[in-house]
Scaffold this motif. Structure first.
Motif: not given
Length: 107
Positions: A73-76, A60-63, A104-107, A86-89
């Motif tokens: 609160s992040l959008v990743v 896994g990798h978070m950008e 976490t979940g879909q953004a 996938m774009r996640t919150a």
């Protein structure tokens, strides 16, 4: 534009993201409070099982695209070998300098 882990405002979240991106289980565990909990797309998950499957065994990798709420609160753009990108919150609750819960979940 992306936000590097070092630029994240909240130290506990910074440690969490850095540990995920380094695939460092020990550092990840150190970022969590005892008894930490999580949910994925609104469903409670077993944290150890979920992180092994979604982060560690699948690279896994978070950008990070953006942060709000003082870094809680992040959008990743999240990617792993199982699901691709996938774009996640991500929303974090920090207690005593450690992640007590994340959602976490879909953004």
């Amino acid at each position: 534009m992306t936000v590097s882990a070092q630029q994240l405002s909240e130290p506990a979240v910074r440690a969490f993201v850095a540990a995920v991106n380094a695939n460092d289980r020990d550092a990840f565990q150190q970022a969590l409070a005892p008894g930490a909990t999580m949910s994925d797309d609104g469903t409670e998950r077993d944290l150890a099982d979920w992180t092994e499957r979604e982060i560690f065994s699948s690279s896994g990798h978070m950008e990070v695209e953006s942060q709000k709420a003082s870094g809680l609160s992040l959008v990743v753009r999240y990617r792993n070998e199982a699901w691709g990108e996938m774009r996640t919150a991500w929303v974090f609750i920090v207690e005593n300098g450690k992640i007590a819960r994340f959602e976490t979940g879909q953004a």
